[in-house]
Design a protein around this motif. Sequence first.
Motif, PDB file in Angstrom:
ATOM      1  N   ASP A  60       3.699   0.911   9.327  1.00 26.79           N
ATOM      2  CA  ASP A  60       3.440   0.316  10.632  1.00 26.79           C
ATOM      3  C   ASP A  60       2.353  -0.751  10.524  1.00 26.79           C
ATOM      4  OD1 ASP A  60       3.560  -0.191  13.318  1.00 26.79           O
ATOM      5  OD2 ASP A  60       2.251   1.483  13.889  1.00 26.79           O
ATOM      6  N   VAL A  61       2.637  -1.758   9.709  1.00 28.50           N
ATOM      7  CA  VAL A  61       1.739  -2.894   9.540  1.00 28.50           C
ATOM      8  C   VAL A  61       2.588  -4.154   9.497  1.00 28.50           C
ATOM      9  CG1 VAL A  61      -0.047  -1.587   8.290  1.00 28.50           C
ATOM     10  CG2 VAL A  61       1.799  -2.705   7.012  1.00 28.50           C
ATOM     11  N   SER A  62       1.959  -5.291   9.648  1.00 27.31           N
ATOM     12  CA  SER A  62       2.699  -6.552   9.657  1.00 27.31           C
ATOM     13  C   SER A  62       3.163  -6.925   8.258  1.00 27.31           C
ATOM     14  CB  SER A  62       1.819  -7.668  10.217  1.00 27.31           C
ATOM     15  OG  SER A  62       0.752  -7.950   9.327  1.00 27.31           O
ATOM     16  N   GLU A  63       4.183  -7.781   8.205  1.00 28.56           N
ATOM     17  CA  GLU A  63       4.655  -8.290   6.918  1.00 28.56           C
ATOM     18  C   GLU A  63       3.546  -9.024   6.193  1.00 28.56           C
ATOM     19  OE1 GLU A  63       7.030  -9.053   3.677  1.00 28.56           O
ATOM     20  OE2 GLU A  63       7.377  -7.669   5.345  1.00 28.56           O
ATOM     21  N   ARG A  64       2.713  -9.724   6.947  1.00 28.88           N
ATOM     22  CA  ARG A  64       1.597 -10.444   6.333  1.00 28.88           C
ATOM     23  C   ARG A  64       0.632  -9.477   5.646  1.00 28.88           C
ATOM     24  NH1 ARG A  64      -2.329 -14.816   9.457  1.00 28.88           N
ATOM     25  NH2 ARG A  64      -3.568 -15.415   7.632  1.00 28.88           N
ATOM     26  N   THR A  65       0.385  -8.327   6.292  1.00 35.46           N
ATOM     27  CA  THR A  65      -0.486  -7.319   5.687  1.00 35.46           C
ATOM     28  C   THR A  65       0.139  -6.757   4.417  1.00 35.46           C
ATOM     29  OG1 THR A  65      -1.475  -6.707   7.800  1.00 35.46           O
ATOM     30  CG2 THR A  65      -1.581  -5.068   6.037  1.00 35.46           C
ATOM     31  N   ILE A  66       1.453  -6.500   4.462  1.00 37.28           N
ATOM     32  CA  ILE A  66       2.138  -5.993   3.269  1.00 37.28           C
ATOM     33  C   ILE A  66       2.029  -7.001   2.126  1.00 37.28           C
ATOM     34  CG2 ILE A  66       4.400  -5.410   2.300  1.00 37.28           C
ATOM     35  CD1 ILE A  66       5.128  -4.216   5.021  1.00 37.28           C
ATOM     36  N   GLN A  67       2.248  -8.270   2.419  1.00 35.66           N
ATOM     37  CA  GLN A  67       2.145  -9.301   1.381  1.00 35.66           C
ATOM     38  C   GLN A  67       0.731  -9.332   0.793  1.00 35.66           C
ATOM     39  OE1 GLN A  67       4.487 -10.863   0.010  1.00 35.66           O
ATOM     40  NE2 GLN A  67       6.119 -11.413   1.417  1.00 35.66           N
ATOM     41  N   ARG A  68      -0.261  -9.257   1.671  1.00 36.86           N
ATOM     42  CA  ARG A  68      -1.655  -9.304   1.201  1.00 36.86           C
ATOM     43  C   ARG A  68      -1.975  -8.104   0.326  1.00 36.86           C
ATOM     44  NH1 ARG A  68      -5.929  -6.948   3.273  1.00 36.86           N
ATOM     45  NH2 ARG A  68      -4.860  -6.488   5.245  1.00 36.86           N
ATOM     46  N   ARG A  69      -1.494  -6.933   0.724  1.00 36.39           N
ATOM     47  CA  ARG A  69      -1.761  -5.728  -0.053  1.00 36.39           C
ATOM     48  C   ARG A  69      -1.041  -5.768  -1.404  1.00 36.39           C
ATOM     49  NH1 ARG A  69      -3.937  -1.572   3.475  1.00 36.39           N
ATOM     50  NH2 ARG A  69      -3.665  -0.067   1.777  1.00 36.39           N
ATOM     51  N   PHE A  70       0.177  -6.324  -1.437  1.00 33.73           N
ATOM     52  CA  PHE A  70       0.888  -6.469  -2.705  1.00 33.73           C
ATOM     53  C   PHE A  70       0.088  -7.327  -3.680  1.00 33.73           C
ATOM     54  CE2 PHE A  70       4.773  -4.390  -1.567  1.00 33.73           C
ATOM     55  CZ  PHE A  70       5.470  -4.235  -2.749  1.00 33.73           C
ATOM     56  N   VAL A  71      -0.393  -8.458  -3.206  1.00 32.47           N
ATOM     57  CA  VAL A  71      -1.154  -9.347  -4.080  1.00 32.47           C
ATOM     58  C   VAL A  71      -2.447  -8.677  -4.532  1.00 32.47           C
ATOM     59  CG1 VAL A  71      -2.387 -11.537  -4.219  1.00 32.47           C
ATOM     60  CG2 VAL A  71      -0.148 -11.445  -3.108  1.00 32.47           C
ATOM     61  N   ALA A  72      -3.134  -7.988  -3.621  1.00 23.68           N
ATOM     62  CA  ALA A  72      -4.396  -7.343  -3.959  1.00 23.68           C
ATOM     63  C   ALA A  72      -4.205  -6.213  -4.968  1.00 23.68           C
ATOM     64  CB  ALA A  72      -5.062  -6.798  -2.692  1.00 23.68           C
ATOM     65  N   ALA A  73      -3.080  -5.493  -4.862  1.00 23.10           N
ATOM     66  CA  ALA A  73      -2.855  -4.339  -5.729  1.00 23.10           C
ATOM     67  C   ALA A  73      -2.175  -4.690  -7.039  1.00 23.10           C
ATOM     68  CB  ALA A  73      -2.013  -3.287  -4.992  1.00 23.10           C
ATOM     69  N   THR A  74      -1.358  -5.736  -7.035  1.00 24.93           N
ATOM     70  CA  THR A  74      -0.550  -6.045  -8.220  1.00 24.93           C
ATOM     71  C   THR A  74      -0.867  -7.386  -8.860  1.00 24.93           C
ATOM     72  OG1 THR A  74       1.266  -7.171  -7.052  1.00 24.93           O
ATOM     73  CG2 THR A  74       1.332  -4.766  -7.122  1.00 24.93           C
ATOM     74  N   GLY A  75      -1.545  -8.271  -8.134  1.00 27.45           N
ATOM     75  CA  GLY A  75      -1.783  -9.613  -8.641  1.00 27.45           C
ATOM     76  C   GLY A  75      -0.596 -10.534  -8.486  1.00 27.45           C
ATOM     77  N   LEU A  76       0.505 -10.013  -7.923  1.00 23.55           N
ATOM     78  CA  LEU A  76       1.740 -10.776  -7.756  1.00 23.55           C
ATOM     79  C   LEU A  76       2.192 -10.705  -6.305  1.00 23.55           C
ATOM     80  CD1 LEU A  76       3.670  -9.345 -10.837  1.00 23.55           C
ATOM     81  CD2 LEU A  76       2.506 -11.559 -10.746  1.00 23.55           C
ATOM     82  N   THR A  77       2.929 -11.701  -5.872  1.00 20.40           N
ATOM     83  CA  THR A  77       3.517 -11.628  -4.536  1.00 20.40           C
ATOM     84  C   THR A  77       4.680 -10.641  -4.549  1.00 20.40           C
ATOM     85  OG1 THR A  77       5.124 -13.391  -4.913  1.00 20.40           O
ATOM     86  CG2 THR A  77       2.924 -14.052  -4.130  1.00 20.40           C
ATOM     87  N   ARG A  78       5.061 -10.206  -3.365  1.00 19.43           N
ATOM     88  CA  ARG A  78       6.191  -9.291  -3.269  1.00 19.43           C
ATOM     89  C   ARG A  78       7.475  -9.971  -3.760  1.00 19.43           C
ATOM     90  NH1 ARG A  78       8.030  -6.403   2.404  1.00 19.43           N
ATOM     91  NH2 ARG A  78       9.489  -4.885   1.527  1.00 19.43           N
ATOM     92  N   VAL A 105       1.717  -0.157  -0.683  1.00 15.10           N
ATOM     93  CA  VAL A 105       2.636  -0.626  -1.723  1.00 15.10           C
ATOM     94  C   VAL A 105       3.558   0.515  -2.141  1.00 15.10           C
ATOM     95  CG1 VAL A 105       2.801  -1.493  -4.092  1.00 15.10           C
ATOM     96  CG2 VAL A 105       1.074  -2.427  -2.543  1.00 15.10           C
ATOM     97  N   ALA A 106       2.990   1.708  -2.328  1.00 16.38           N
ATOM     98  CA  ALA A 106       3.801   2.859  -2.721  1.00 16.38           C
ATOM     99  C   ALA A 106       4.847   3.178  -1.663  1.00 16.38           C
ATOM    100  CB  ALA A 106       2.894   4.072  -2.957  1.00 16.38           C
ATOM    101  N   ALA A 107       4.461   3.106  -0.384  1.00 16.27           N
ATOM    102  CA  ALA A 107       5.402   3.410   0.700  1.00 16.27           C
ATOM    103  C   ALA A 107       6.545   2.408   0.741  1.00 16.27           C
ATOM    104  CB  ALA A 107       4.655   3.424   2.030  1.00 16.27           C
ATOM    105  N   VAL A 108       6.227   1.132   0.603  1.00 15.66           N
ATOM    106  CA  VAL A 108       7.266   0.092   0.621  1.00 15.66           C
ATOM    107  C   VAL A 108       8.223   0.278  -0.546  1.00 15.66           C
ATOM    108  CG1 VAL A 108       7.684  -2.387   0.377  1.00 15.66           C
ATOM    109  CG2 VAL A 108       5.862  -1.580   1.884  1.00 15.66           C
ATOM    110  N   LEU A 109       7.693   0.570  -1.720  1.00 16.89           N
ATOM    111  CA  LEU A 109       8.549   0.771  -2.887  1.00 16.89           C
ATOM    112  C   LEU A 109       9.437   2.001  -2.718  1.00 16.89           C
ATOM    113  CD1 LEU A 109       5.966  -0.017  -5.703  1.00 16.89           C
ATOM    114  CD2 LEU A 109       7.886  -1.434  -4.998  1.00 16.89           C
ATOM    115  N   GLY A 110       8.956   2.973  -1.938  1.00 19.28           N
ATOM    116  CA  GLY A 110       9.742   4.168  -1.685  1.00 19.28           C
ATOM    117  C   GLY A 110      10.763   4.007  -0.582  1.00 19.28           C
ATOM    118  N   GLY A 111      10.839   2.808   0.002  1.00 20.92           N
ATOM    119  CA  GLY A 111      11.826   2.539   1.031  1.00 20.92           C
ATOM    120  C   GLY A 111      11.332   2.722   2.446  1.00 20.92           C
ATOM    121  N   ALA A 112      10.052   3.066   2.628  1.00 16.00           N
ATOM    122  CA  ALA A 112       9.503   3.258   3.965  1.00 16.00           C
ATOM    123  C   ALA A 112       9.128   1.918   4.588  1.00 16.00           C
ATOM    124  CB  ALA A 112       8.281   4.176   3.899  1.00 16.00           C
TER     125      ALA A 112
END
Length: 233
Positions: A148-166, A138-145
């Motif tokens: 090397d993971v799928s969009e689905r993984t990023i979405q899942r991690r956003f929900v797990a870390a923030t409780g909200l979808t991206r 989540v920190a890397a995506v917010l920083g503009g990076a």
Amino acid sequence: MGLEVESRSSDSPYIERVWRSSSDDVNRMTSIAVTHVDLVFWEHRGQVNVAVHGPESRASPAPVPEDATFFGISFSLGTSMPHLPIDRLVDGAAEIPDATRRSFWLKGSTWRRPDYDNAEVFVRRLVREDVLVRDPIVAAVLGGASPDVSERTIQRRFVAATGLTRGAVRQIHRARQAAILIQEGVPAHDVIHRLGYFDQPHLARSLTRYIGRTATQLIDQDPSEPLSLLYKT
């Protein structure tokens, strides 16, 4: 008179904002949508309270105790306390027991109560004790990076870390930015163009849902029902 709020930024990657406020002759505010977790301390009539407030998916009215003082640490997006499941904190809060003016109880230990000036020292200890964690993806995506993971993984991690979808995070951030621009006097049609809204009704729906105000109400602010903390990032 009203709700006096002071806030500052922080160089800690775990902290979005440190703030403090006091209330006088006001009993209600509009709590605007937020994407982060807050640790909040407040004192009212000699009673000290502590709570962890979760993300808020939309604006809502909130009571304000009269003649109370508040202090809070807004954690950066993706920072959370794993022992407090984030999905249970969304649009809610968890009260922390045994709070005094000096200390409070958190995850099985007594902690010295922090203040406005030493929040970073307190947060560093939370991190060392594994009470506070930050999702690196989540920190890397917010920083503009682009991790090397799928969009689905990023979405899942956003929900797990923030409780909200991206997507929800983006919409809330955009509405907050729109509200700030409008308060600065930027015309609505310029706000629509700058932030990528479809049209005026789209902007209006976003402001009503996430800020709890129309564009006109943001310009003509009512001190009897103030907004919660709204700031530039």
